[in-house]
Motif scaffolding. Structure first.
Motif, PDB file in Angstrom:
ATOM      1  N   ARG A   1       0.828  -1.213   0.000  1.00  0.00           N
ATOM      2  CA  ARG A   1       0.000   0.000   0.000  1.00  0.00           C
ATOM      3  C   ARG A   1       0.859   1.258   0.000  1.00  0.00           C
ATOM      4  N   ILE A   2       2.005   1.216   0.692  1.00  0.00           N
ATOM      5  CA  ILE A   2       2.919   2.359   0.671  1.00  0.00           C
ATOM      6  C   ILE A   2       3.462   2.574  -0.738  1.00  0.00           C
ATOM      7  N   HIS A   3       3.892   1.506  -1.390  1.00  0.00           N
ATOM      8  CA  HIS A   3       4.385   1.632  -2.763  1.00  0.00           C
ATOM      9  C   HIS A   3       3.315   2.210  -3.678  1.00  0.00           C
ATOM     10  N   LEU A   4       2.103   1.764  -3.513  1.00  0.00           N
ATOM     11  CA  LEU A   4       1.016   2.183  -4.391  1.00  0.00           C
ATOM     12  C   LEU A   4       0.770   3.684  -4.325  1.00  0.00           C
TER      13      LEU A   4
ATOM     14  N   VAL B   1       2.989   6.085  -2.788  1.00  0.00           N
ATOM     15  CA  VAL B   1       4.177   6.937  -2.750  1.00  0.00           C
ATOM     16  C   VAL B   1       4.857   7.032  -4.117  1.00  0.00           C
ATOM     17  N   GLU B   2       4.852   5.960  -4.888  1.00  0.00           N
ATOM     18  CA  GLU B   2       5.524   5.979  -6.190  1.00  0.00           C
ATOM     19  C   GLU B   2       5.019   7.087  -7.115  1.00  0.00           C
ATOM     20  N   PRO B   3       3.703   7.384  -7.156  1.00  0.00           N
ATOM     21  CA  PRO B   3       3.261   8.515  -7.990  1.00  0.00           C
ATOM     22  C   PRO B   3       3.798   9.862  -7.509  1.00  0.00           C
ATOM     23  N   LEU B   4       4.139   9.972  -6.210  1.00  0.00           N
ATOM     24  CA  LEU B   4       4.668  11.232  -5.685  1.00  0.00           C
ATOM     25  C   LEU B   4       6.120  11.427  -6.107  1.00  0.00           C
ATOM     26  N   ASN B   5       6.926  10.390  -5.862  1.00  0.00           N
ATOM     27  CA  ASN B   5       8.348  10.461  -6.168  1.00  0.00           C
ATOM     28  C   ASN B   5       8.926   9.050  -6.069  1.00  0.00           C
ATOM     29  N   HIS B   6       9.672   8.650  -7.068  1.00  0.00           N
ATOM     30  CA  HIS B   6      10.242   7.301  -7.084  1.00  0.00           C
ATOM     31  C   HIS B   6      11.446   7.170  -6.153  1.00  0.00           C
ATOM     32  N   ASP B   7      11.957   8.312  -5.688  1.00  0.00           N
ATOM     33  CA  ASP B   7      13.154   8.306  -4.846  1.00  0.00           C
ATOM     34  C   ASP B   7      12.731   8.249  -3.379  1.00  0.00           C
ATOM     35  N   PHE B   8      12.487   7.050  -2.878  1.00  0.00           N
ATOM     36  CA  PHE B   8      12.066   6.900  -1.482  1.00  0.00           C
ATOM     37  C   PHE B   8      12.628   5.607  -0.913  1.00  0.00           C
ATOM     38  N   GLU B   9      12.563   5.499   0.399  1.00  0.00           N
ATOM     39  CA  GLU B   9      12.988   4.300   1.109  1.00  0.00           C
ATOM     40  C   GLU B   9      11.982   4.010   2.221  1.00  0.00           C
ATOM     41  N   ILE B  10      11.865   2.745   2.578  1.00  0.00           N
ATOM     42  CA  ILE B  10      11.003   2.327   3.679  1.00  0.00           C
ATOM     43  C   ILE B  10      11.887   1.617   4.704  1.00  0.00           C
TER      44      ILE B  10
ATOM     45  N   LYS C   1      12.198  -8.781  -1.998  1.00  0.00           N
ATOM     46  CA  LYS C   1      11.183  -8.545  -3.025  1.00  0.00           C
ATOM     47  C   LYS C   1      11.080  -7.078  -3.417  1.00  0.00           C
ATOM     48  N   PHE C   2      11.257  -6.185  -2.426  1.00  0.00           N
ATOM     49  CA  PHE C   2      11.115  -4.742  -2.668  1.00  0.00           C
ATOM     50  C   PHE C   2      12.450  -4.049  -2.368  1.00  0.00           C
ATOM     51  N   PRO C   3      13.169  -3.588  -3.373  1.00  0.00           N
ATOM     52  CA  PRO C   3      14.487  -2.965  -3.163  1.00  0.00           C
ATOM     53  C   PRO C   3      14.448  -1.705  -2.308  1.00  0.00           C
ATOM     54  N   LYS C   4      13.287  -1.061  -2.224  1.00  0.00           N
ATOM     55  CA  LYS C   4      13.185   0.181  -1.461  1.00  0.00           C
ATOM     56  C   LYS C   4      13.117  -0.070   0.054  1.00  0.00           C
TER      57      LYS C   4
END
Length: 305
Positions: free
Chosen positions: A22-25, A27-36, A57-60
């Protein structure tokens, strides 16, 4: 790094995958440069194994595992120490802090705010949790002389300059919302929806809530000591009036047999007051002793990097 999302994890084995998706869904439209950053606070379930699977599974996603259960706010500190983003979102992992509200927080931050706090419109918690939270925040507001809002917790977005100042605060007692208020900067809040608990048992029982409240009051307020001094003056003045009254009765010959009841009552009241005063002072001395040990705030057992 533009955005860091920090979530302390405890008993999150079965909800972390949904949280990350849900975070990926959103946050990605806001900015692809993020980390969790997921900080496992020595959870008794398989949360760490789940985090390791998510990292693969998720590199971020990044994972941090603490060496024991230090507490939610210490886990948040571990995440803040490792955050690289210009903006930092702090949220719980139980999905009561809805990932779908992150864009709203981010949009409000872009209006020139350094801190945007999430104010829960309708809290979907149990009766005991809502009642204890209300009592806790009202007591804390009275003792610290600062405004407290029980509808606001950790969920919010914070500029890097705010996080830098909070990270500098290395005191042994940690409470993130109060630290945010203390550092200042331009702060605001927006109303957000609150996710349902879905029968997940809170890790905060009455004992843990009481100990947390006691620690915060001792760390951020000296009002108990001030109240003790005021109470001491009241007791002393009352004792003086009682002594004066007794002396006048003695001069008038009204006292023939000394009263046993008044003597015992006075002794118990004074002894109780003295013990209470020593207890309050002892708590402050104990917390001071704990602070001067200069132990690490938390210990990292392992990371996924």
């Amino acid at each position: 790094m533009h955005l860091s999302i920090i979530s302390p994890v405890y008993n999150g084995e079965f909800i972390l995958h949904e949280l990350i998706e849900r975070i990926h869904l959103v946050v990605e439209p806001l900015n692809h440069d993020f980390e969790i950053i997921l900080v496992d606070d020595f959870s008794p379930d398989r949360s760490w194994e789940t985090i390791e699977n998510l990292v693969a599974k998720f590199p971020k996603v990044r994972g941090i595992k603490l060496s024991r259960n230090f507490g939610q706010h210490y886990a948040i500190t571990a995440g803040l120490d490792n955050a690289k983003g210009e903006w930092v979102v702090v949220m719980d992992c139980d999905l009561q802090d809805l990932p779908e509200e992150i864009p709203n927080l981010y949009a409000k931050a872009q209006e020139g705010n350094d801190v945007v706090l999430a104010r829960r419109i309708i809290r979907k918690d149990g009766f005991f949790k809502k009642l204890s939270s209300k009592l806790f925040y009202r007591t804390l507001a009275w003792l610290t002389g600062s405004q407290q809002d029980e509808s606001i917790a950790n969920f919010g977005i914070y500029h890097k300059k705010v996080i830098v100042e909070i990270v500098k605060m290395r005191e042994s007692i940690r409470y993130f919302p109060t630290m945010v208020r203390w550092v200042g900067f331009k702060q605001t809040s927006i109303s957000v929806n609150h996710g349902a608990n879905e029968d997940r048992k809170s890790s905060y029982n009455f004992k843990r809530l009481f100990n947390l409240a006691l620690d915060i009051i001792l760390a951020y307020s000296d009002k108990p000591l001030r109240l003790t001094v005021k109470l001491g003056f009241v007791v002393s003045f009352s004792g003086f009036l009682f002594a004066l009254f007794t002396f006048i009765k003695y001069l008038n010959g009204d006292i023939i047999v000394k009263g046993y009841a008044s003597l015992i009552i006075s002794l118990w009241l004074l002894a109780g007051f003295i013990l209470m005063t020593l207890g309050i002072v002892g708590l402050y001395v104990g917390k001071t002793f704990e602070g001067v040990k200069n132990r690490p705030i938390y210990i990292v057992e392992k990371t996924t990097e």
